[in-house]
Design an enzyme around this catalytic site. Structure first.
Site, PDB file in Angstrom:
ATOM      1  N   SER A 103       0.846  -1.190   0.000  1.00  0.00           N
ATOM      2  CA  SER A 103       0.000   0.000   0.000  1.00  0.00           C
ATOM      3  C   SER A 103       0.889   1.249   0.000  1.00  0.00           C
ATOM      4  O   SER A 103       1.715   1.413  -0.892  1.00  0.00           O
ATOM      5  CB  SER A 103      -0.971  -0.050   1.180  1.00  0.00           C
ATOM      6  N   ASP A 223      -9.731  -4.763  -5.074  1.00  0.00           N
ATOM      7  CA  ASP A 223      -9.396  -3.702  -4.114  1.00  0.00           C
ATOM      8  C   ASP A 223     -10.377  -2.544  -4.223  1.00  0.00           C
ATOM      9  O   ASP A 223     -10.541  -1.948  -5.288  1.00  0.00           O
ATOM     10  CB  ASP A 223      -7.973  -3.223  -4.394  1.00  0.00           C
ATOM     11  N   HIS A 250      -7.958  -5.134  -0.470  1.00  0.00           N
ATOM     12  CA  HIS A 250      -6.722  -4.427  -0.139  1.00  0.00           C
ATOM     13  C   HIS A 250      -5.857  -5.174   0.875  1.00  0.00           C
ATOM     14  O   HIS A 250      -4.737  -4.746   1.147  1.00  0.00           O
ATOM     15  CB  HIS A 250      -7.059  -3.025   0.395  1.00  0.00           C
TER      16      HIS A 250
END
Length: 273
Positions: A103, A223, A250
């Site tokens: 991320s 996601d 995610h």
């Protein structure tokens, strides 16, 4: 191909980060960069033992306000955070290392590779982004709005809905769903607001063409927070990068941990990293 280092701009130094060091001191080095509003335990708790089992030396710093690292006294800056992670790796005895970023940690890893090309030997980038698009920016603005108002229930709901793939969330047991939506204010990292603000503002697009180390980009195709097109962008703009996909939201370390770890281990083994 010689990696072209980015120009060093002044970066405000951060205090030492709380850092986990594990594995064979003589093994290949790995430096982990976790995501915003996360921690090393949350993002890499399962990966670290898998890496040490294959002989790696793992250095895993928590950002300010995550784990045992004190909260920052001001805004987080990408250059400073990248430099601080590299400093933790070198302090732990790693001369060179592969960075595994998740991320927001993908941007930290890219910036570290741009600023310290003599240190970074490879990159693994999962669910990442070079810069927030309109949809991700709205999610992060919502995070910041809820955190500013100490709306712990709202933040827990927003983080769960943006984090899990719809099918995975719907399949949670009542107890699992209650845990995911727990409004306990002690559960999110105390530095969540500063980290989310950095994720909202960062931009590594200019760094990408100068990266020349082996790079694996793992797109999370379900996601809701960071669309998989961000991963495709990273792969298309980092020379020689390999793009692969995993059908999760995610949080691949929660939804498909063994598949995610397998992709990483296969890449490291293939490149001798």
């Amino acid at each position: 191909m010689t990696q072209i280092p980015a120009a060093h701009t002044a970066a405000t130094a951060l205090p030492p980060l709380s850092t986990t060091v594990a594995g064979d001191p003589a093994g290949p080095g790995i430096l982990l960069a976790h995501g915003a509003t996360g921690s090393i335990r949350d993002n890499y708790g399962g990966l670290i033992p898998a890496l040490t089992a294959t002989g790696h030396r793992v250095v895993a710093p928590d950002y300010p306000g995550s784990g045992e690292t004190p909260r920052a006294t001001g805004p987080l800056r990408l250059d400073a955070l990248a430099d601080a992670l590299v400093a933790e790796a070198t302090a732990a005895g790693l001369e060179t290392f592969t960075m595994i970023g998740y991320s927001m940690g993908t941007a930290v890893s890219i910036r570290a590779a741009a600023r310290h090309p003599e240190r970074v030997r490879g990159l693994v980038l999962t669910a990442g982004l070079a810069a927030a698009d309109a949809r991700t920016a709205v999610w992060l603005d919502l995070y910041l709005h809820l955190l500013e108002r100490a709306d712990h229930m709202g933040f827990a709901h927003a983080r769960a809905l943006s984090g899990f793939a719809p099918g995975h969330f719907n399949a949670l047991s009542p107890a699992e769903r209650a845990a995911a939506l727990d409004p306990d204010p002690s559960l999110p990292p105390s530095g969540s607001a500063e980290q989310a603000a950095l994720a909202r503002a960062l931009d590594t697009t200019a760094d990408l063409p100068g990266i020349s180390v082996p790079t694996l980009v793992i797109a999370t195709t379900l996601d809701e927070l960071v669309h998989p097109s961000h991963s495709r962008y990273l792969a298309d703009h980092i020379p020689g990068a390999v793009h692969t996909e995993i059908a999760t939201g995610h949080l691949p370390m929660v939804e498909r941990p063994e598949e995610w770890q397998g992709l990483i281990q296969d890449f490291l083994g293939r490149h001798g990293l």
